[in-house]
Design a protein around this motif. Structure first.
Motif, short mmCIF file in Angstrom:
data_model
loop_
_atom_site.label_atom_id
_atom_site.label_comp_id
_atom_site.label_asym_id
_atom_site.label_seq_id
_atom_site.Cartn_x
_atom_site.Cartn_y
_atom_site.Cartn_z
N SER B 487 0.96 -1.23 -0.08
CA SER B 487 -0.13 0.12 -0.17
C SER B 487 0.79 1.16 0.11
O SER B 487 2.14 1.27 0.22
CB SER B 487 -0.91 -0.08 1.16
N GLU B 488 0.16 2.40 -0.32
CA GLU B 488 1.00 3.50 -0.01
C GLU B 488 1.68 4.03 1.12
O GLU B 488 2.80 4.37 1.18
CB GLU B 488 -0.05 4.82 -0.39
N ASP B 489 0.91 3.78 2.37
CA ASP B 489 1.32 3.97 3.45
C ASP B 489 2.82 2.86 3.76
O ASP B 489 3.42 3.27 4.19
CB ASP B 489 0.13 3.27 4.71
N ASN B 490 2.47 1.78 3.44
CA ASN B 490 3.66 0.90 3.26
C ASN B 490 4.76 1.20 2.63
O ASN B 490 5.89 1.29 3.19
CB ASN B 490 3.05 -0.38 2.91
N GLN B 491 4.73 1.73 1.32
CA GLN B 491 5.53 2.18 0.68
C GLN B 491 6.51 3.51 1.09
O GLN B 491 7.56 3.40 1.24
CB GLN B 491 5.35 2.55 -0.67
N LEU B 492 5.54 4.34 1.65
CA LEU B 492 6.19 5.65 2.22
C LEU B 492 7.11 5.07 3.51
O LEU B 492 8.14 5.71 3.63
CB LEU B 492 5.09 6.60 2.76
N TRP B 493 6.56 4.20 4.45
CA TRP B 493 7.19 3.88 5.45
C TRP B 493 8.55 3.14 5.21
O TRP B 493 9.68 3.44 5.67
CB TRP B 493 6.35 2.76 6.30
N GLU B 494 8.57 2.50 4.15
CA GLU B 494 9.83 1.59 3.56
C GLU B 494 10.87 2.87 3.25
O GLU B 494 11.92 2.57 3.52
CB GLU B 494 9.44 0.68 2.46
N LYS B 495 10.40 3.78 2.50
CA LYS B 495 11.04 4.65 1.97
C LYS B 495 11.99 5.56 3.28
O LYS B 495 13.03 5.63 3.13
CB LYS B 495 10.34 5.69 1.28
N TRP B 496 11.09 5.83 4.25
CA TRP B 496 11.66 6.44 5.39
C TRP B 496 12.56 5.70 6.12
O TRP B 496 13.78 6.20 6.50
CB TRP B 496 10.49 6.83 6.38
N GLN B 497 12.33 4.54 6.25
CA GLN B 497 13.36 3.50 6.78
C GLN B 497 14.54 3.44 6.17
O GLN B 497 15.85 3.38 6.47
CB GLN B 497 12.69 2.06 6.79
N ALA B 498 14.49 3.25 4.66
CA ALA B 498 15.68 3.16 4.02
C ALA B 498 16.50 4.48 4.15
O ALA B 498 17.69 4.51 4.37
CB ALA B 498 15.36 3.06 2.38
N GLU B 499 15.96 5.62 4.20
CA GLU B 499 16.37 7.03 4.28
C GLU B 499 17.33 6.89 5.58
O GLU B 499 18.38 7.51 5.85
CB GLU B 499 15.72 8.22 4.11
N ALA B 500 16.69 6.38 6.54
CA ALA B 500 17.08 6.46 8.06
C ALA B 500 18.28 5.57 8.13
O ALA B 500 19.19 6.03 8.78
CB ALA B 500 15.98 5.97 9.19
N ALA B 501 18.09 4.54 7.39
CA ALA B 501 19.33 3.53 7.53
C ALA B 501 20.62 4.24 6.83
O ALA B 501 21.65 3.94 7.21
CB ALA B 501 19.05 2.19 6.84
#
Ligand SMILES: [Fe+2]
Ligand SMILES: [Fe+2]
Ligand SMILES: [Zn+2]
Lengths: 90, 503, 332
Positions: B487-501
């Protein structure tokens, strides 16, 4: 037969002296901590005394101030200037 | 020159400040000034016996509440400034917050308006003032929640269309019909339903584990408004207990009326809370307490103690409480299974529990979960893996009282689906349980009016006869609904996690 | 020295909720007041008819004869929502509290003349019952008023009136050194003294008005518009200029409160009048119906307090009210 009253308070520094006072004044109090809050159970009757809070706090304390940290409770309430009491009467 | 005055204590001060403010009207009859507080049959012989345990005066109220609000808004502001939505445990968690905004915040609003009516309607001045404080508190609750969620709305789906789906969406008829049932009743039933049954007996199950869960899942905004609202709630709960005791003490004829209300509203509240229990068991990535455990603590321990205390007035345990307790092992799983299959017709995402969660559910719910629900989830997982994520094509049949899809099973047989029918004026009405059927049969004239979303949809009253049309009518996009993963929420979250990493 | 902290900008998907965007237009950011007064009252799919009003829906536009395209236009110029309201009131009450305790501790009311003490006992203290009536009336408006702007503002107005009644109680108790007999005597006057019966009758009649907008006009515009200036401007002035300067410290808050609350009253009335001729005529007819009774009720009190200056006082109050009414379009 279930007979506990309880009081639940936010787990904040302001609540600390209140929690300590309850533990000091109620021999049968059981303290349960979960994230962000503290729930204190006690059979039949639980009392919070102004004087005890003041001892723990080292300052004057107005019992009405518990409303700033109170989350929930169960029991009939008697409140005056000096004491806040929760009780079941059966 | 300093003076020596009589010092007043709290209760004397309160007594004097409100002393005799009200009066018996003579230019207009009292029954016309207070037209609504007799028709339910509750007999009050002496309103002056009403005691407000908290004895709040306006100056104290403003002082304490201002202090709470300063703290609360400081935190809401910092959530915005620091983008704290990135600190939550996982974006799945937000679906619990969406249910809150879509389903619970409207209840705060309804409580605000309902208690306004009592704040004008009760003949006794003390009870009226207590209801006025509660009315404005409830106004506070819906407002602080809207302010807290406004930030999440900027990033995540499922918040933006809440004002429309609040009224229209089938699954939000569950909370909506609950409160409208209370508000359309008389003032004494309303306060028994809301302050006593809902707030005193049941909201501990909603607020305490759930808000604690929000804290555990890093949601500062919800934690803060939740606990801060709850600090008002303890006043509301006390009002509930006091008014019930007051009615029972005033006249023995009140006892059977109150008992019937307690029966009705215990069951109705319990059904509503099944939704919340499901949030706790399935939507919190980091768990605090299972529904079963919360039920044991807050109902079997604390709720039962309360009813023990009321026994001296001739009040017994609410009808069907044994069934509610028996259902504690299954209700949230039956509920989640249902939302899972129908989430494409909601503004929520659903998913299947992962391995770790499955273990937790087995530990909390034991054999029954392992035997019945786990295999079902595993089967759906297989379908999902084959690219055939399971959704129902039609909307579910819902109970004509609680509005919950009829997915329930017999108290003594969790494999056999229950559906009870009452006939009224030539029409058949379906109910989910003995509890709801009792409620219907006691007031058929009321419940036959209920707006039953699936029927309305198939009659074409909701934008068309298909699910597609219906979704459009709700302003729910494909992207707002259905499976969480991808979902869009899921994709956004993954993106934030990747950025944080990366940082 | 400054440290440059670079936070990655977090991209926002949308500015606000859909219903707010529809209201304000795309791309506009709402403030916190707008966020909570728009779109909150349920609009459709009502499950059951109220047992207390089976002819109507739970939220029903027909509970007033005033008609609006959009009842959400009845906005509060103060933009009060709960937090700003309680924070503002707690600030005011803190400074007010200082005044009260100075007057109390220093006994500043002790030395005023008996005649002035009588004024306070017979006029100021009984008025707590009128404020209590205003509390009830505003809770009627907040209960049956249509849409959130009027319902929420009336709730706060209702609480304010309870506060006002309690402040008047305190004035009495300061004067009597906490002897509650002063309250009981004031209630006797309220119930039986001819001077108060005009007002008590209007207020009791207002308790049975069903139309919430009519009640708003009567309570918050007409009654307040006459009685607040009478008590907290003219009577206050009367007491202060006769050696009761301390009294002003006790009533300051009423003057501030009234100046503030009438901004809301005027704004809501003006919006409804500007909406249509029909509304305007209706409001004028309500004014014609109630104003004479309100004025006659005030006249009785003015006569008792101001004796031969009573005409002058009433004239000044009514001139001001008429001016205000002309500006709003209530009076041609
Ligand atoms: Fe609430
Ligand atoms: Fe509440
Ligand atoms: Zn049901």
């Amino acid at each position: 037969m279930p007979e506990n009253v309880f009081i639940a308070l936010q787990n904040t520094p302001e609540a600390q002296p209140i929690i300590e006072a309850i533990v000091a004044d109620n021999d049968n109090a059981v303290v349960n901590e979960s994230p962000g809050m503290v729930k204190i159970d006690c059979p039949k009757r639980l009392v919070l005394r102004r004087e005890t809070v003041e001892e723990k706090l080292g300052q004057e304390f107005n019992l009405q101030d518990i409303h700033l940290t109170l989350i929930s409770l169960s029991g009939n309430i008697d409140e005056d200037e000096d004491e806040f009491v929760l009780h079941w009467d059966f | 020159m300093a003076k020596n005055q009589r010092r007043l204590n709290l209760s004397q001060k309160y007594q004097l400040m409100t002393r005799g403010l009200d009066w018996e009207t003579t230019y207009q009859p009292m029954d016309k000034v207070f037209p609504y507080d007799k028709y339910e049959g509750i007999k009050i012989t002496d309103w002056d016996k009403w005691q407000d345990p908290f004895r709040l005066t306006m100056d104290a109220y403003w002082k304490y509440q201002a202090e709470k609000e300063r703290k609360l808004y400081a935190i809401l502001d910092s959530v915005v400034q620091n983008n704290s939505q990135q600190n939550i445990s996982d974006a799945r968690y937000l679906n619990a917050v969406k249910i809150w905004m879509q389903g619970v915040t409207p209840l705060e609003y309804a409580a605000f308006r309902g208690f306004n009516m009592l704040g004008r309607g009760f003949r006794g001045a003390g009870a009226r003032v207590a209801c006025q404080f509660q009315a404005i508190d409830e106004m506070r609750h819906y407002q602080t929640q809207v302010h807290a969620f406004a930030h999440y709305n900027k990033f995540f789906n499922g918040f933006n269309q809440h004002a429309r789906i609040r009224d229209r969406a089938w699954y939000l008829s569950i909370p909506k019909s609950y409160f409208e049932d209370a508000m359309t009743a008389g003032p004494f039933e309303f306060i028994t339903a809301i302050s006593f049954s809902f707030e005193y007996v049941l909201t501990n199950l909603l607020f305490m584990p759930f808000v604690s869960g929000a804290a555990h899942n890093g949601d500062m905004a919800t934690t803060t408004f939740g606990f801060s609202a709850q600090s008002d709630e303890s006043r509301h709960m006390t009002l509930g207990l006091e008014i019930v005791k007051f009615m029972l003490e005033q006249h023995e004829d009140n006892v059977p009326i109150v008992q019937e209300w307690l029966d009705k509203w215990f069951w109705r509240g319990y059904r509503l809370l099944g939704l919340i229990g499901t949030m706790m068991d399935y939507m919190l990535p980091k768990k605090v307490m299972s529904w079963r455990q919360a039920w044991e603590i807050y109902w079997e321990e604390n709720g039962v103690a309360l009813f023990n205390d009321l026994a001296r007035y001739g009040i017994r345990m609410p009808k069907h409480h044994e069934t509610a307790t028996r259902e504690k092992y299954r209700i949230t799983h039956e509920f989640w299974s249902t939302i899972y299959q129908f989430s494409h017709a909601t503004a929520l995402y659903t998913w299947l529990p992962d391995e770790e969660e499955m273990d937790w559910l087995c530990a909390e719910y034991g054999e029954l979960f392992e035997k019945l629900y786990k295999p079902r989830y595993e089967y759906w997982r297989e379908l999902d893996a084959r690219g055939e994520r399971f959704f129902q094509k039609r909307l579910p049949v819902v109970c004509n009282v609680c509005q919950i899809p009829i997915f329930h099973t017999y108290p003594d047989d969790p494999c056999k689906n229950i559906c009870l029918v009452s006939e009224y004026k030539g029409t058949k009405h379906q109910m989910c349980s003995e509890g709801c059927k009792d409620i219907f049969d006691r007031e058929p004239e009321k419940y036959c009016q209920a707006y039953i979303p699936p029927q309305q949809i198939y009659q074409g009253n909701c934008g068309g006869a298909t699910l597609e049309d219906y979704r459009k009518w709700l302003h729910i996009r494909d992207e707002d609904a259905g499976e969480y993963y991808g979902s869009e929420d899921n994709q956004l979250w993954e993106k934030w996690q990747a950025e944080a990493a990366r940082v | 020295m400054s440290i440059d902290i670079k936070t990655a900008a977090v991209e926002e998907k949308r500015i606000t909720f859909d219903h707010i965007a529809r209201k304000l237009g795309e791309g506009k950011k709402p403030n916190r007041y707008q966020e909570v007064v728009f779109g909150q009252q349920p609009e459709e799919v009502f499950h059951y008819r109220p047992t207390w009003d089976p002819e109507r829906e739970l939220y029903d536009v027909r509970r007033t004869a005033i008609q609006m395209q959009d009842f959400e236009d009845l906005l509060d110029p103060r933009q009060y929502y709960y937090a700003t309201y309680v924070i503002q009131r707690s600030r005011q009450q803190e400074s007010q509290e200082k005044n009260y305790s100075v007057v109390e501790k220093r006994g500043l009311l002790d030395n005023i003349s008996d005649e002035l003490k009588e004024n306070i006992k017979k006029v100021v203290v009984p008025f707590r019952h009128a404020e209590w009536g205003a509390n009830m009336n505003n809770f009627h408006i907040s209960s049956y008023g249509f849409q959130t702007p009027i319902a929420s503002a009336a709730t706060m107005q209702g609480m304010d009136r309870l506060g006002n009644a309690q402040y008047l109680t305190r004035i009495g108790l300061i004067l009597s050194e906490n002897d509650p007999a002063i309250l009981d005597e004031a209630k006797e006057l309220w119930l039986h003294d001819p001077m108060w019966q005009g007002l008590r009758k209007v207020i009791e009649d207002s308790f049975v008005i069903e139309d919430w907008f009519e009640l708003h006009l009567l309570q918050n515009y007409l009654l307040d518009g006459v009685f607040h200036p009478l008590l907290f401007q003219h009577l206050e002035n009367h007491i202060v200029t006769r050696g009761g300067a301390a009294f002003a410290m006790l009533t300051e808050l009423f003057i501030d409160w009234y100046a503030e609350s009438r901004r809301w009253t005027d704004a809501t009335i003006k919006v409804a009048i500007d909406e249509s001729d029909q509304n305007s005529k209706l409001m004028q007819s309500w004014t014609e119906k109630w104003k004479p009774e309100v004025v006659a009720a005030a006249q009785r009190i003015a006569d008792a307090v101001f004796a031969d200056q009573s005409e002058e006082v009433m004239r000044s109050i009514l001139d001001e009210l008429d001016d205000r009414s002309r500006k709003l379009g209530l009076l041609n």
